[in-house]
Structure formats: structure tokens, C-alpha cells
Design a protein around this motif. Structure first.
Motif, mmCIF file in Angstrom:
data_model
loop_
_atom_site.group_PDB
_atom_site.id
_atom_site.type_symbol
_atom_site.label_atom_id
_atom_site.label_comp_id
_atom_site.label_asym_id
_atom_site.label_seq_id
_atom_site.Cartn_x
_atom_site.Cartn_y
_atom_site.Cartn_z
ATOM 1 N N GLY A 159 -34.901 -49.044 52.880
ATOM 2 C CA GLY A 159 -33.908 -48.024 52.579
ATOM 3 C C GLY A 159 -33.006 -47.689 53.756
ATOM 4 O O GLY A 159 -33.092 -48.342 54.869
ATOM 5 N N GLY B 104 -33.369 -48.404 47.935
ATOM 6 C CA GLY B 104 -32.090 -47.619 48.477
ATOM 7 C C GLY B 104 -30.735 -48.085 47.961
ATOM 8 O O GLY B 104 -29.851 -47.896 48.363
ATOM 9 N N CYS C 102 -32.292 -50.373 56.687
ATOM 10 C CA CYS C 102 -31.619 -51.587 55.890
ATOM 11 C C CYS C 102 -30.132 -51.521 55.889
ATOM 12 O O CYS C 102 -29.553 -50.350 55.443
ATOM 13 C CB CYS C 102 -32.075 -51.873 54.301
ATOM 14 S SG CYS C 102 -31.322 -53.124 53.573
#
Ligand code: SF4
Lengths: 571, 166
Positions: free
Chosen positions: A436, A476, A440
Motif C-alpha cells: 500500500g 491499496g 508502493c
């Protein structure tokens, strides 16, 4: 940092015990060639002789992403198996090249989040020393083949899937025709009756089955997948003989490579091709390709199947009784141990042994995160209690697959001493979660803090146990690395005018009766989520009949009762 | 002029590649050349082609399928397969089918975005000639054919997979 040498001689690398594939000179040679090749590519890139765009697929096919914070290196763990020696090597890499952490992913891989680009070839060489690599762990190619984490030890197995995973690993490694597919491509093999490998949501899903004549072979599905357009795979081959496995796969791949869409990356997965072509027409195309190669030289031989099977024979089990007295007395005298036993220990095919899942989901720890010390410790425990091997699960936990029942208590005490004894397996707090927004670059929203806030809300174990089996998955963003579509409760981070919101879906499952979750309604703010989960659980507890799991109740009563309660006082 | 590697050696390229937009008037303008023409050109200008003094070969783009010219392939000394971008992998399949399904024995040439790091894969799929992108260093590229000592799969170069050779 020293440049590590590469071991060419397979005889230097034999494991003391164990049931894993072990490399011969050919495998070692290929791996060392690959490390040398990538070292050259990295040097040319750093010298400015390779452009970013040209280096991109090369580094991706060696597992190297460039993330928000730093490069991220994804390492393949074929069918989830790791030896103690490999665990220790991962611990060393975490210590020397990272910040003392590794991360177990939802696809049985391991990631490092902070390596330096210049050092990646060295890391790959260290991995090659222990027969590991990062080959094809990202990029538009055939990825690491996965399977059930209980393969080979499960009591309900038709046949161990791992030898076939290994056969597929070799076939797909550096396959020259399929190195630049329209999009990434994931294959799973399942040999157990209870599917824990989420086989139906893979680009190709393979079930080991028996036909009417009692012959074992494969049922092959294609076109499953998560991501933006989640789909359950459809049957392309109802039954293929074992020797025809690779030619059947090659035929599917060829149709996909030629005809999969390349004009739009969101429509490039095989699921879209199967849908747009129509299953019948797709199948015909595959059969047309298959005719050409079936019975040709790529046809597997019985010898090769036997060779690969020989790596996965049973370890040296002792003849033992089920339910030994030491276990019984520990269970009756220690309630915490009893809870852990009930939740994290599963039946083994061999009497006197059990399958232990070590939950890596302690509250406050990002799901899947593991420290170098924990890795070393797991290596030690594996040696003491489970023939020197562990397995990594799709649920980001670690399995000790062959533990003697009379040693379970001892093992539990040791796990407890290192905060590894969470007994929440398959319970609400055993959350699957992608890295998430904290890590990322593609994320719309954070996911790890959401997992943690839910875990904190449900801190009471009695309550958790009374809720029972309930799988929460968090992603996410639409890329769905946290597989939110197949969570009984799925949570997806979305971006609403620059703010992080969370869309909740209900009813997903990756088990045999695979299903995709339905969105319950408008998205929620981050701090609302724990309360929303609590309300959903309350509806379930109110409506369930005896022994009904969350997913069963949902399937019986539908989404509306949940919706009503969750949005009742929304404003 | 882009560099050509053929059968493992740097060679002079004596074929001229015609772009898709080219019309038949090119033939009367430059007599006696060897042309690699797009499929549409071949289909549309048969009359002009039969009167021309030079030789003809064909090139296919990545969305075109070699099986559509299954009848004619053997009449060409050379078939070129285009990589509009190096990440477009369709021409690998075309090359294999040309060799393995259609039994084509002539030259298969990679054209377009042809770079050092894909040469090894191309050669395993049946390409034996490579028209390198203009910025590629031919000597650096020659080393690419040695990237690996052995492979798992059977391919055009080595039809037997490793499990039949182990
Ligand atoms: S789901 Fe999105 S945010 Fe999560 S890891 Fe995947 S790409 Fe990143």
C-alpha cells in the motif's frame, strides 16, 4: 561488500535433509549465466548505454521494481518452499543489504524494500548460492508458479502438486517465445481437494484430477484473474494426460501471445482475450495450436515426471501415535496453547505429525513483514522441528509442515518467546494486505495502517474465536495485490479528490467455491473502517445459524441486511 | 545503414526495406535492387513485381500472422519479421511457426527495434539474421549469442528440451 562467488558444482549444495528440488549443473549454470547477464545489463545502464525504457523490462524480469522510496527486489520462492539454509541467506541479505526486514507477499514470494541498484547483482549472486533467484518475478512474462502450501502433507491430496510446479518452473524460465507477453501471467497448480491456492483466479489454473478410468491428469482453466476486472477462470482442457501438460500450456500461451491485446494495458490480460474471443472460439484456437505440438519433443516423459517426483518424497517420518499423552496434557493444562492449537495446527497425512502455521500477523506488525532475526529463528526451528524446511503461504504466513505432535508444545513455547505465537490463523485479524501507500508508488491509499486499526479493534481472542473463519483482504489500489476481490470482506483504497477512501465489498472467496465480492456502497474514510467491520460482524453474529461461517451467512441472506446496518446512521 | 548480423557474423546488408506507405513507382525508379516488401505491397502489385529485374522478400508486421501466407512462404529467400517495439513479443511466435509449422528454411530476419538484450531469445525462436537498431554496437551485440550455455525448453535451435538431454 564482496562480490560473492557462484557455486557451479551441485554436489556442494546438497541439503542434509529435505524434500525440495535440488539443482544440478545445468540449473546452476543457467542461474550463474543469468546473474552475469544482469550484471552486464546493470553496468550498461549505469554507464548510460541502456535507456530507462530498455532497462525497465530487463530489471523487472529480474524482480527489480523502482518504488516510491527505493528499488524493491522481489525474490521467487518456487511453490513456497524454503530450506533453513535459504532462510538464513535471506536473513543475511535483509541485514547486509536492507534495513533488517524482508516481506512475504501474497504470491509466495519474498520482497526486499530497500536494496541499492548497484548491489542487486551481488544480491542475486548470493541467492544463486542457495539455489534462489528473482527471475520473472515481475514484468510481462510467466511468473512464479504457486501451489497449495500444504502440498505433500495434506490428508486430502490427490497428488503432490510440487513436482508439476517444478516442471512448469523449468519450462517457463527464460522461455524465449513468451518473454514479452501482452501482460504478466500467473499459473497455479492445485492437487488438494480443498483449494488454498486461489487457483481459479489465475491466468491459468491447473487442478490435478482423476478421470473416469482412474487415470491422473490435469484440468486446465484459463482466463481467471483479479485486478481491475476480476474473473473466475474457465475450463479449456477438461482433462489432459500428465505427459501433455507442457504442450497444452504452450498452446494456450501461444494464442495469448499472438492475440492478447497490446493496445491497452488494462485489457491485456488473458481474461479479456478469453472474454472477447468467446470461450468456444478461444478453445478452438488453442486446439489448433496444440495439434501442431502435441506428441512432439516437448511432450513430457515418464522419466522426467519420476525424476521431479523423486525430489519431493516424504522425509524420514517416524512411526508415531496420534494424540500422544504429552500433547493431551499440555492442551488441558494451558488454555493459550490450546487456542493456538485449535487455530494454527492442522491435520497431517501421517499419524503423529501435524501441520503448523506460524502467523506473521501479530498486531502492530505490517502483514508479511519479518525481521532478519525472525528469519534466522525460523530456520533454527525448522531444523529442530520440521526437517529443515518451511513454506510461505498466500496468506503471508509461514508453515512448518512436519511437526511431531509430541513436540508441538515445545515448539509453541519457543514461538511464544519470539512473539511468533499469534493464534489468529484464518480469523478476522489474519488479514491479507498489500504494502500500500507506505511503500508502493501505485497506491491510492495506505493499507497497512487499516489492517492494524482493525486488529486493534478486535483484540479480544474469545471474541475473535466466536466470530470464526473470516477473511479480510486489503489492497491499496485497483491492481489488487491484496486480492480484495476474494476477501469475505474486501477493502480497496480509492482516491476521492486527493483523499484516501476505502471501498468495502462482501462475499468474496478464493476457496473451491470461488466467488468475487460485491461492493456494499459508497466508500468510507480511514477512521470509519474499524467501526464498519464491527457492524458487519454484528450483523453476521445476529443472523448466523449454528456453525455457519461469515461467508455462508452472507450467501444465505445476501448483501442487504449488511448494507442497512452499515449505512443506517451514516450521517 | 543499420548493421546486419547474419549467422553469427557482421555482414553487409544487400536488401532494401520498403516502408508500408511505398507505392509501386519505386520499382521503376530504382531498377535491379533486392527489396523486402510489406505484405500489402506483395498482394497489391503482383504485375509490377513480376516485371521487375531484382529479387523480392517479404516482411510481416507483428500483428500479421505467418499462417496467412502458408502457401507462399517457400518462394521467398528471406522473410523479415518486424518488432515495432522491442517489448512487442508477437514476432517470436511468428518466427517459431514459420520454422516449426511451415518448415521454412530460408533466412528469417528481425527488423525494427532490434536490441542486444533480445538477440538471444530471437535466435532461439528461429531468427538467423538481425538488422540492429542504428544505435547498437555490433561487436557488443555478437556477445549476446553467448548469454546462456544451456536452456530448459526445446526450441528451433535445439528441438529437444533439457529433460530429454539431461
Ligand atoms: S494493490 Fe496497488 S497499492 Fe497495493 S501493492 Fe499492488 S499496486 Fe501497490
Amino acid at each position: 561488500m564482496n562480490t560473492p562467488g557462484i557455486v557451479y558444482n551441485a554436489s556442494l549444495c546438497l541439503y542434509v535433509n529435505g524434500t525440495m528440488y535440488s539443482y544440478d549443473n545445468y540449473d546452476h549454470q543457467m542461474l550463474s549465466d543469468r546473474v552475469a547477464q544482469f550484471r552486464g545489463q546493470t553496468e550498461r545502464y549505469l554507464d548510460g548505454k541502456l535507456s530507462d525504457a530498455e532497462f525497465l523490462p530487463l530489471r523487472l524480469q529480474n524482480g527489480l521494481y523502482v518504488q516510491r522510496m527505493a528499488p524493491m527486489l522481489r525474490i521467487a520462492v518456487p511453490y513456497g518452499m524454503l530450506s533453513s539454509r535459504q532462510l538464513r541467506q535471506l536473513a543475511m541479505i535483509a541485514r547486509d543489504y536492507d534495513k533488517g526486514y524482508a516481506h512475504f507477499t501474497t504470491r509466495q514470494n519474498v520482497q526486499f524494500n530497500w536494496p541499492e541498484l548497484e548491489e542487486v547483482p551481488d544480491i542475486l549472486a548470493h541467492l544463486a548460492d542457495v539455489e534462489m533467484h528473482a527471475i520473472q518475478t515481475s514484468g510481462n512474462c510467466i511468473r512464479n508458479t504457486t501451489t497449495d502450501q500444504f502440498a505433500g502433507v495434506s490428508p486430502d491430496e490427490i497428488e503432490d502438486a510440487r513436482p508439476y510446479c517444478e516442471i512448469i518452473r523449468q519450462w517457463s524460465t527464460f522461455h524465449p517465445e513468451f518473454a514479452f507477453l501482452p501482460r504478466k501471467f500467473k499459473i497455479a497448480v492445485c492437487g488438494t481437494k480443498e483449494d488454498q491456492a486461489a487457483t481459479q483466479v489465475h491466468d491459468i489454473g491447473i487442478y490435478i484430477v482423476q478421470n473416469a478410468e482412474g487415470e491422473t491428469g490435469f484440468r486446465i482453466l484459463a482466463g481467471g484473474g483479479l485486478g481491475r476486472t476480476p474473473v473466475i477462470g474457465q475450463e479449456v482442457f477438461p482433462f489432459v494426460a500428465k505427459v501433455d501438460l507442457l504442450t497444452a500450456l504452450e498452446a494456450i500461451m501461444r494464442v495469448y501471445n499472438r492475440e492478447g491485446r497490446r493496445d491497452n494495458k488494462y485489457k491485456a490480460r488473458i481474461k479479456i482475450l478469453v472474454r472477447e474471443t468467446g470461450l468456444e472460439a478461444f478453445r478452438e484456437k488453442v486446439m489448433h495450436e496444440w495439434e501442431l505440438i502435441k506428441d512432439g519433443p516437448q511432450t513430457l516423459t515418464e522419466e522426467e515426471i519420476e525424476r521431479c517426483k523423486a525430489f519431493f518424497v516424504d522425509p524420514d517420518y517416524q512411526t508415531l501415535e496420534d494424540n500422544p499423552t504429552v500433547l493431551q496434557s499440555a492442551l488441558s493444562s494451558n488454555a493459550l496453547f490450546a487456542s493456538w492449537y485449535e487455530q494454527n495446527v492442522k491435520a497431517h497425512k501421517k499419524s503423529g505429525y501435524s501441520i503448523v502455521t506460524v502467523s506473521m500477523k501479530a498486531t502492530g506488525v505490517a502483514p508479511g513483514d519479518v525481521t532478519d532475526q525472525q528469519l534466522d529463528y525460523l530456520a533454527e526451528l525448522a531444523e529442530q522441528y520440521s526437517f529443515g524446511e518451511v513454506r510461505v503461504t498466500h496468506h503471508q504466513n509461514v508453515v512448518l509442515a512436519d511437526v511431531r505432535q509430541d513436540q508441538l508444545f515445545e515448539l509453541w513455547e519457543k514461538l511464544r518467546s519470539k512473539a511468533l505465537s499469534s493464534h489468529n490463523l484464518d480469523l478476522l485479524t489474519d488479514i491479507i494486505c498489500c504494502p500500500g501507500g507506505d511503500f508502493c508508488a501505485l497506491a491510492n491509499a495506505k493499507s497497512i495502517p487499516i489492517a492494524e486499526s482493525i486488529q486493534r479493534k478486535f483484540a479480544d481472542f474469545k471474541e475473535l474465536q466466536s466470530i470464526g473463519d473470516l477473511r479480510i483482504n486489503i489492497s491499496g489500489c485497483m491492481n489488487a495485490c491484496g486480492h480484495h476481490h476474494v476477501g469475505n470482506i474486501g477493502i480497496l483504497g480509492v482516491d476521492k479528490k486527493g483523499e484516501e477512501f476505502y471501498q468495502v465489498s462482501l462475499g468474496g472467496s478464493s476457496r473451491n467455491e470461488a466467488s468475487l465480492g460485491k461492493i456494499i456502497g459508497p466508500a468510507f474514510a480511514q477512521d470509519e473502517i474499524p467501526l464498519v467491520i464491527e457492524k458487519l460482524v454484528a450483523v453476521y453474529k445476529d443472523k448466523r445459524t449454528d456453525g455457519e461461517k461469515f461467508i455462508d451467512t452472507y450467501n444465505r441472506i445476501g448483501i442487504d441486511p449488511f448494507k442497512e446496518v452499515v449505512y443506517a446512521n451514516a450521517d | 545503414m543499420p548493421t546486419l548480423i547474419k549467422d553469427g557474423k557482421v555482414e553487409r546488408n544487400d536488401w532494401t526495406l520498403l516502408k508500408t506507405a511505398t507505392g509501386p513507382e519505386i520499382l521503376s525508379a530504382v531498377p535491379g535492387k533486392n527489396f523486402i516488401v510489406p505484405l500489402q505491397f506483395w498482394r497489391n502489385y503482383q504485375a509490377e513485381i513480376s516485371e521487375y529485374s531484382g529479387e523480392f522478400a517479404l516482411w510481416l508486421d507483428s500483428h500479421e500472422n505467418v499462417n496467412d501466407i502458408a502457401e507462399e512462404v517457400h518462394s521467398f529467400p528471406l522473410i523479415a519479421l518486424n518488432f515495432p517495439a522491442f517489448a512487442d513479443g508477437r514476432s517470436y511466435t511468428n518466427a517459431r511457426e514459420l520454422r516449426e509449422r511451415l518448415g521454412y528454411q530460408g533466412e528469417i530476419r528481425a527488423i525494427g527495434d532490434v536490441l542486444r538484450d533480445q538477440l538471444y531469445l530471437m535466435s532461439r525462436c528461429g531468427f538467423n539474421a538481425f538488422e540492429l537498431r542504428h544505435d547498437q554496437d555490433a561487436d557488443v551485440c555478437l556477445a549476446a549469442f553467448e548469454d546462456f550455455h544451456t536452456n530448459y525448453q526445446g526450441t528451433v535451435v535445439e528441438p529437444l528440451p533439457l529433460f530429454r538431454r539431461r
